[in-house]
Design a protein around this motif. Structure first.
Motif, PDB file in Angstrom:
ATOM      1  N   ILE A  41       0.829  -1.200   0.000  1.00 16.69           N
ATOM      2  CA  ILE A  41       0.000   0.000   0.000  1.00 16.69           C
ATOM      3  C   ILE A  41       0.864   1.251   0.000  1.00 16.69           C
ATOM      4  CG2 ILE A  41      -1.660   1.303   1.411  1.00 16.69           C
ATOM      5  CD1 ILE A  41      -2.753  -1.491   2.259  1.00 16.69           C
ATOM      6  N   LEU A  42       2.062   1.146   0.594  1.00 17.82           N
ATOM      7  CA  LEU A  42       2.962   2.302   0.645  1.00 17.82           C
ATOM      8  C   LEU A  42       3.458   2.725  -0.719  1.00 17.82           C
ATOM      9  CD1 LEU A  42       5.260   1.725   3.725  1.00 17.82           C
ATOM     10  CD2 LEU A  42       3.928   3.744   3.232  1.00 17.82           C
ATOM     11  N   GLY A  43       3.257   1.880  -1.726  1.00 14.67           N
ATOM     12  CA  GLY A  43       3.728   2.279  -3.045  1.00 14.67           C
ATOM     13  C   GLY A  43       4.643   1.255  -3.661  1.00 14.67           C
ATOM     14  N   ILE A  44       4.983   0.223  -2.916  1.00 14.23           N
ATOM     15  CA  ILE A  44       5.783  -0.852  -3.456  1.00 14.23           C
ATOM     16  C   ILE A  44       4.817  -1.835  -4.091  1.00 14.23           C
ATOM     17  CG2 ILE A  44       7.505  -2.586  -2.870  1.00 14.23           C
ATOM     18  CD1 ILE A  44       7.621  -0.818  -0.159  1.00 14.23           C
ATOM     19  N   ARG A  45       4.912  -2.003  -5.416  1.00  7.21           N
ATOM     20  CA  ARG A  45       3.912  -2.763  -6.157  1.00  7.21           C
ATOM     21  C   ARG A  45       2.514  -2.219  -5.826  1.00  7.21           C
ATOM     22  NH1 ARG A  45       6.311  -8.697  -4.545  1.00  7.21           N
ATOM     23  NH2 ARG A  45       8.415  -8.367  -5.325  1.00  7.21           N
ATOM     24  N   PRO A  46       2.259  -0.953  -6.045  1.00  5.32           N
ATOM     25  CA  PRO A  46       1.058  -0.312  -5.508  1.00  5.32           C
ATOM     26  C   PRO A  46      -0.220  -0.827  -6.148  1.00  5.32           C
ATOM     27  CG  PRO A  46       2.173   1.150  -7.037  1.00  5.32           C
ATOM     28  CD  PRO A  46       3.064  -0.033  -6.856  1.00  5.32           C
TER      29      PRO A  46
ATOM     30  N   LYS B 214      -5.328   3.823  -0.149  1.00  8.96           N
ATOM     31  CA  LYS B 214      -6.165   4.367   0.911  1.00  8.96           C
ATOM     32  C   LYS B 214      -5.289   4.743   2.090  1.00  8.96           C
ATOM     33  CE  LYS B 214     -10.198   1.613  -0.435  1.00  8.96           C
ATOM     34  NZ  LYS B 214     -11.169   0.595  -0.006  1.00  8.96           N
ATOM     35  N   MET B 215      -5.418   5.979   2.553  1.00 15.00           N
ATOM     36  CA  MET B 215      -4.542   6.467   3.603  1.00 15.00           C
ATOM     37  C   MET B 215      -4.678   5.675   4.891  1.00 15.00           C
ATOM     38  SD  MET B 215      -2.387   8.759   2.858  1.00 15.00           S
ATOM     39  CE  MET B 215      -2.138   7.571   1.543  1.00 15.00           C
TER      40      MET B 215
ATOM     41  N   VAL C 120       1.965  11.979  -6.670  1.00  7.67           N
ATOM     42  CA  VAL C 120       2.747  11.243  -5.688  1.00  7.67           C
ATOM     43  C   VAL C 120       2.115   9.878  -5.515  1.00  7.67           C
ATOM     44  CG1 VAL C 120       3.469  11.128  -3.278  1.00  7.67           C
ATOM     45  CG2 VAL C 120       3.562  13.304  -4.488  1.00  7.67           C
ATOM     46  N   PHE C 121       2.888   8.820  -5.773  1.00 10.15           N
ATOM     47  CA  PHE C 121       2.336   7.468  -5.840  1.00 10.15           C
ATOM     48  C   PHE C 121       1.129   7.506  -6.791  1.00 10.15           C
ATOM     49  CE2 PHE C 121       4.253   6.836  -1.448  1.00 10.15           C
ATOM     50  CZ  PHE C 121       5.301   6.079  -1.919  1.00 10.15           C
ATOM     51  N   ASN C 122       0.079   6.805  -6.414  1.00  8.80           N
ATOM     52  CA  ASN C 122      -1.149   6.839  -7.196  1.00  8.80           C
ATOM     53  C   ASN C 122      -2.273   7.474  -6.370  1.00  8.80           C
ATOM     54  OD1 ASN C 122      -1.201   4.825  -5.324  1.00  8.80           O
ATOM     55  ND2 ASN C 122      -2.323   3.358  -6.569  1.00  8.80           N
TER      56      ASN C 122
ATOM     57  N   ILE D  14      24.265   5.385  -1.420  1.00 11.88           N
ATOM     58  CA  ILE D  14      22.914   5.890  -1.649  1.00 11.88           C
ATOM     59  C   ILE D  14      22.164   4.876  -2.499  1.00 11.88           C
ATOM     60  CG2 ILE D  14      21.516   7.770  -2.580  1.00 11.88           C
ATOM     61  CD1 ILE D  14      23.296   8.739  -0.352  1.00 11.88           C
ATOM     62  N   LEU D  15      20.953   4.530  -2.091  1.00 10.98           N
ATOM     63  CA  LEU D  15      20.064   3.674  -2.876  1.00 10.98           C
ATOM     64  C   LEU D  15      18.855   4.500  -3.287  1.00 10.98           C
ATOM     65  CD1 LEU D  15      20.037   0.495  -0.565  1.00 10.98           C
ATOM     66  CD2 LEU D  15      21.671   1.059  -2.375  1.00 10.98           C
ATOM     67  N   HIS D  16      18.437   4.376  -4.540  1.00 11.19           N
ATOM     68  CA  HIS D  16      17.296   5.188  -4.988  1.00 11.19           C
ATOM     69  C   HIS D  16      16.510   4.442  -6.064  1.00 11.19           C
ATOM     70  CE1 HIS D  16      16.295   9.644  -4.446  1.00 11.19           C
ATOM     71  NE2 HIS D  16      15.203   9.067  -4.927  1.00 11.19           N
ATOM     72  N   GLY D  17      15.195   4.594  -6.019  1.00 10.76           N
ATOM     73  CA  GLY D  17      14.328   4.023  -7.037  1.00 10.76           C
ATOM     74  C   GLY D  17      14.189   4.949  -8.232  1.00 10.76           C
ATOM     75  N   ARG D  18      14.322   4.387  -9.407  1.00 10.00           N
ATOM     76  CA  ARG D  18      14.276   5.182 -10.642  1.00 10.00           C
ATOM     77  C   ARG D  18      12.936   5.887 -10.824  1.00 10.00           C
ATOM     78  NH1 ARG D  18      16.210   1.491 -13.368  1.00 10.00           N
ATOM     79  NH2 ARG D  18      18.364   2.209 -13.546  1.00 10.00           N
ATOM     80  N   ASP D  19      11.864   5.310 -10.271  1.00 11.71           N
ATOM     81  CA  ASP D  19      10.516   5.832 -10.484  1.00 11.71           C
ATOM     82  C   ASP D  19       9.977   6.582  -9.278  1.00 11.71           C
ATOM     83  OD1 ASP D  19      10.461   4.318 -13.004  1.00 11.71           O
ATOM     84  OD2 ASP D  19      10.301   2.563 -11.694  1.00 11.71           O
ATOM     85  N   ASP D  20      10.856   7.032  -8.407  1.00  9.80           N
ATOM     86  CA  ASP D  20      10.465   7.676  -7.158  1.00  9.80           C
ATOM     87  C   ASP D  20       9.658   8.947  -7.441  1.00  9.80           C
ATOM     88  OD1 ASP D  20      10.468   9.046  -4.593  1.00  9.80           O
ATOM     89  OD2 ASP D  20      12.148   7.750  -4.029  1.00  9.80           O
ATOM     90  N   SER D  21       8.450   9.012  -6.890  1.00  6.13           N
ATOM     91  CA  SER D  21       7.597  10.188  -7.082  1.00  6.13           C
ATOM     92  C   SER D  21       7.556  11.083  -5.855  1.00  6.13           C
ATOM     93  CB  SER D  21       6.166   9.749  -7.439  1.00  6.13           C
ATOM     94  OG  SER D  21       5.577   9.026  -6.369  1.00  6.13           O
ATOM     95  N   VAL D  22       8.220  10.687  -4.772  1.00 10.78           N
ATOM     96  CA  VAL D  22       8.244  11.483  -3.548  1.00 10.78           C
ATOM     97  C   VAL D  22       9.530  12.302  -3.477  1.00 10.78           C
ATOM     98  CG1 VAL D  22       8.221  11.415  -1.022  1.00 10.78           C
ATOM     99  CG2 VAL D  22       6.766   9.851  -2.325  1.00 10.78           C
TER     100      VAL D  22
END
Length: 357
Positions: A10-15, A20-21, A210-212, A292-300
């Motif tokens: 739900i946090l956005g990993i395989r969203p 839902k908050m 940000v995310f979906n 540093i580790l980073h996701g290529r698709d990071d929206s935050v």
């Protein structure tokens, strides 16, 4: 009750299609990921009557007879800062506590020291940085006494072997502490950190996805600040928050990200909240290196943040052992990773050697 894995999804990993908050809080009471650890929780400072706490975790395996030899030596320390956009979360909020950090502590029989700190917008960024510095002093003055009392002297911390770790806002604080204490910290790990709060996606006031998530009202932050002022007018006392993980708080956090308002909570001066400006002014990272580790698709915290840091290091400190690993994935992409996943295990080897040797 949702599982931790479901909460992380739900946090956005395989969203899922719709996020839902309130689902963020479903994993908050599931502390099973900490089952392999003893946890000591204690206050490290008090602000206007509000106690700010730190959690100290150490592997239960240290008490096994086969590990008695390990206890003869003080254990290395992972100084970990929690994420949440500097607005939400707390030290032991499970969905924000990466499993591989726990595995790292188990692998090397290390102690994790994870402080809380004052949160925005009730407090300022300068007060957040004040808290982590006060905690640094507490760790050196009081952690040995705490461990002596709580473990009857069986577990000791080696404060000459400290590595800072953290993701998101915690990555920002990990970077900041590395710059503040380069001679006392061995190495730095930061995962999708914010390094340039002045960047347009943090400070422009323009809406971005940000995310979906659905778009939250642009005045969410302002309304919250109005509520703070009303409360302070009634109590005649400043509001202090150092742990928050309810649905309203996460709406505030994501609305602030969506509308490019987080950077607006940062002061124009001094330069202390700005890692890139600190580097320009002569601050340097520990000689043991930075990962540093980073996701290529990071929206935050877009991956450009880490590329900015990489370019700055190339410019001002090219001899530093600096490594940036970019992977496919959103903000939080590493939360389902395991320490011995090939890509992660290979990535951490240099900083682990610096931390332990």
């Amino acid at each position: 009750m949702a599982s931790i894995t479901q909460s992380l999804q739900i946090l956005g990993i395989r969203p899922p299609i719709t996020l839902k908050m309130d689902a963020l809080t479903l994993g908050a009471t599931d502390l099973s990921r900490f089952d392999a650890f003893f946890i000591i929780s204690v206050g490290y400072k008090t602000v206007r009557g509000h106690t700010i706490t730190v959690d100290v975790l150490y592997p239960k395996s240290l008490n096994e007879p086969s590990n008695r030899q390990l206890l003869s030596m003080p254990r290395p320390v992972l100084l970990r800062y929690h994420g949440g956009g500097l607005i939400a979360g707390y030290s032991l909020f499970p969905p924000f506590f990466s499993q591989w950090y726990l595995e790292l502590a188990q692998e090397y029989s290390a102690i994790i020291v994870s402080p809380n700190y004052r949160l925005l917008p009730e407090s300022s960024v300068l007060e957040v940085l004040e808290d982590v510095e006060d905690h640094w002093q507490w760790m050196h003055q009081s952690l040995p006494i705490l461990l002596q009392r709580e473990t009857k002297g069986t577990v000791k911390a080696d404060l000459s072997r400290i590595m800072t770790i953290g993701d998101s806002a915690g990555g920002y604080l990990s970077v900041q502490m590395g710059l503040s204490h380069p001679g006392e910290i061995r190495a730095v790990n930061a995962v999708y950190p914010m390094v340039n709060p002045k960047a347009p996606y943090f400070s422009s006031g323009r809406e971005r996805p940000v995310f979906n998530l659905p778009a939250y009202p642009q005045d969410t932050l302002r309304s919250h600040q109005d509520d703070i002022r009303r409360q302070e007018a009634v109590t005649q006392e400043p509001v202090v928050v150092s742990a928050a993980a309810d649905a309203d708080r996460f709406r505030l956090m994501f609305a602030t990200c969506q509308h490019g308002q987080l950077g607006q909570l940062f002061p124009a001066a001094p330069i202390s909240p700005y890692p890139l400006e600190r580097l320009d002014a002569g601050a340097r990272f520990p000689r043991g290196g930075v990962l540093i580790l980073h996701g290529r698709d990071d929206s935050v915290a877009p991956v450009e943040e880490s590329y900015l840091l990489q370019r700055k290091i190339t410019e001002v400190d090219p001899s530093l052992n600096f490594r940036l690993v970019v992977r496919d994935g959103e903000h939080g992409f590493d939360h389902l990773a395991e320490l011995h996943d090939v890509w992660l295990w290979n990535a951490v080897q240099d900083i682990v050697r610096s931390w332990l040797d």
